[in-house]
Design a protein around this motif. Structure first.
Motif: not given
Length: 495
Positions: A314-320, A73-75
């Motif tokens: 974080t998960g939402t920002a990583i993959h739709l 999340a921090y990264a």
């Protein structure tokens, strides 16, 4: 020299060595550079955040899960400074390392002043028992180190790569980002855009990987093949934690991990070679979100809910695909808590958690949808793996189901009506049943599968990733073995 001082000096040295490697001041073996960068980028920030915000950094399954999730999340959050025009990866790297050194210094000062006596206890407690000796705790830490070493040895250089995959697409994206194309370049090769538009599949995991490659001073394709060696250990640990929160049973957790290695998504252990892909990192994040959300339901600890919300963003920002997967999980959980004799005691906690988790998903999802192209990539929206069965209805082709999810998943679906009989009387089993049945029926029932397929194409198939299939099958096999345990013991047993 105290343990705290040793920790501060050693970690400050590591992050500086990683930065010097990225700046090409300190050349060395690529494996050393990748290892230093991984620790600097994901592990150490997770340790510090766990220590500062989440009750300490412990070397148990829950603690290591917190470390990986908080570090990721921090990264993802930090690399967002790259959206500022003119900011390069060299600037991001220097700022990132500086933030870690500042956090290390703060922890040192806080401890000296007596503001916080907890410390970073990486040989900390391994259950609710407080009578474990230091030797036992250190032995567990050694076990984790050995497990990490085994995963690294088996998967080093085995990350999925080849023209028959879309790995070159992602590697091209990372290389273009490093080459000055911005965090999320719109002129990189992808399968239906040919460098003319932004590919909405790409999220913040790609800039994190780009920063990892920059710090390691290595080529993206080399890092791509090495990433599973570092990530697989954390995938297994987070899954173990997730399975434990759902089942509350060590035998079920063990069976679930065994089925993960044998059957997960039709690949089993080979799935771990695909951990370079953001969709699979999002799967790990989903396990973490779900696990800590269930943990919050049981403990009502704010730090568990806080981490669940952080990982949801974080998960939402990583993959739709993460948002609909989490949404289906929450739907199953809502049904479970709405039944008084099963999860009724959780209903108040559930509705307290929903606004925070929903808000955490909403912000990155809104940003992503604003930048979504008018015409989605047709490779994701055309009819694939579906059968027309008349009256305009469609259903998933069983062959496609077996290919994508494995034959045991089909068996698990057929066991849906029998599951309550096999596991009669166990509330944790009912929780797993509801969490499995909701995505399974949404995707496999023609009445719901047809509109989903028309809107999202075969991407609706990914809703099945919300189903805790390995834990579900672990419950079946564990109960069939004849082992019985009361609800009270299941509710109180530590994961």
């Amino acid at each position: 020299m105290t343990r705290r001082t040793t920790f501060l000096i050693a970690n400050t040295s590591i992050v500086l060595l990683s930065l010097l490697t990225g700046l090409k001041v300190l050349p060395g073996p690529e494996l050393a550079g990748i290892t230093l960068a991984f620790y600097t980028l994901l592990v150490l920030p997770g340790i510090l955040l766990s220590d500062l915000l989440f009750g300490g950094a412990k070397a148990d399954f829950e603690g290591i899960s917190r470390i990986f999730l908080a570090g990721s999340a921090y990264a993802c959050l930090f690399v967002c400074i790259g959206f500022i025009p003119g900011i390069t990866y060299s600037f991001i790297a220097v700022a990132y390392v500086s933030s870690i050194i500042i956090a290390l210094a703060y922890r040192g000062i806080a401890t000296v002043k007596g503001e916080d006596e907890r410390g970073v206890d990486l040989v900390g407690s391994f259950s609710r028992r407080e009578d474990y000796s230091a030797r036992e705790k250190k032995a567990m830490l050694i076990v984790f180190i050995l497990l990490f070493g085994i995963c690294a040895a088996l998967l080093a250089g085995n990350g999925q790569l080849g023209v028959s995959t879309d790995a070159p697409d992602h590697i091209s994206f990372i290389r273009r980002s490093l080459g000055g194309g911005g965090l999320l370049p719109g002129d990189s090769f992808h399968i239906d855009g040919d460098g003319t538009t932004f590919d909405p599949r790409k999220g913040l995991w790609h800039p994190v990987v780009s920063l990892w490659a920059w710090l390691a001073d290595t080529e993206p394709h080399i890092l791509w093949t090495m990433m599973p060696a570092f990530l697989s250990f954390f995938a297994i640990v987070v899954f173990w934690f997730f399975a434990g929160e759902l089942s509350g049973s060590i035998p079920v957790k063990a069976l679930s991990v065994l089925f993960l290695f044998l059957f997960f998504r039709g690949d089993g252990f080979a799935w771990l070679t695909k951990l370079s892909y953001s969709r699979n990192i999002a799967q790990i994040i989903f396990w973490g979100t779900a696990g800590f959300l269930i943990r919050y339901m049981r403990t009502q600890k704010a730090r568990d809910l806080g981490l669940a919300a952080l990982t949801a963003a974080t998960g939402t920002a990583i993959h739709l695909s993460y948002a609909p997967i989490l949404g289906v999980f929450l739907l199953g959980l809502m049904i479970y808590v709405s039944i008084p004799r099963l999860g009724g005691e959780w209903i108040g906690r559930f509705w307290k958690a929903i606004p925070l988790v929903s808000a955490a998903v909403a912000l990155p999802l809104a940003v992503r949808l604003i930048n979504f192209p008018d015409l989605p990539n047709m490779i994701h929206t055309h009819m694939q793996g579906m059968m027309e069965i008349g009256a305009g209805l469609r259903m998933t082709d069983p062959v496609e189901l077996i290919k994508g999810m494995g034959f045991p998943f089909l068996f698990a679906v057929l066991m849906i009506p029998l599951f309550p009989l096999v596991t009669s009387g166990y509330r944790r089993s009912r929780l797993v049943w509801f969490l499995f049945i909701v995505p399974a029926l949404l995707v496999l029932n023609p009445l719901t599968a047809t509109p989903l397929d028309m809107v999202a194409g075969y991407m609706h198939y990914r809703l099945l990733y919300a189903a805790p299939a390995m834990v579900y099958q672990g419950q079946i096999d564990h109960r069939r073995s004849g082992t019985r345990c009361s609800d009270r013991k299941l509710e109180s047993r530590e994961s």
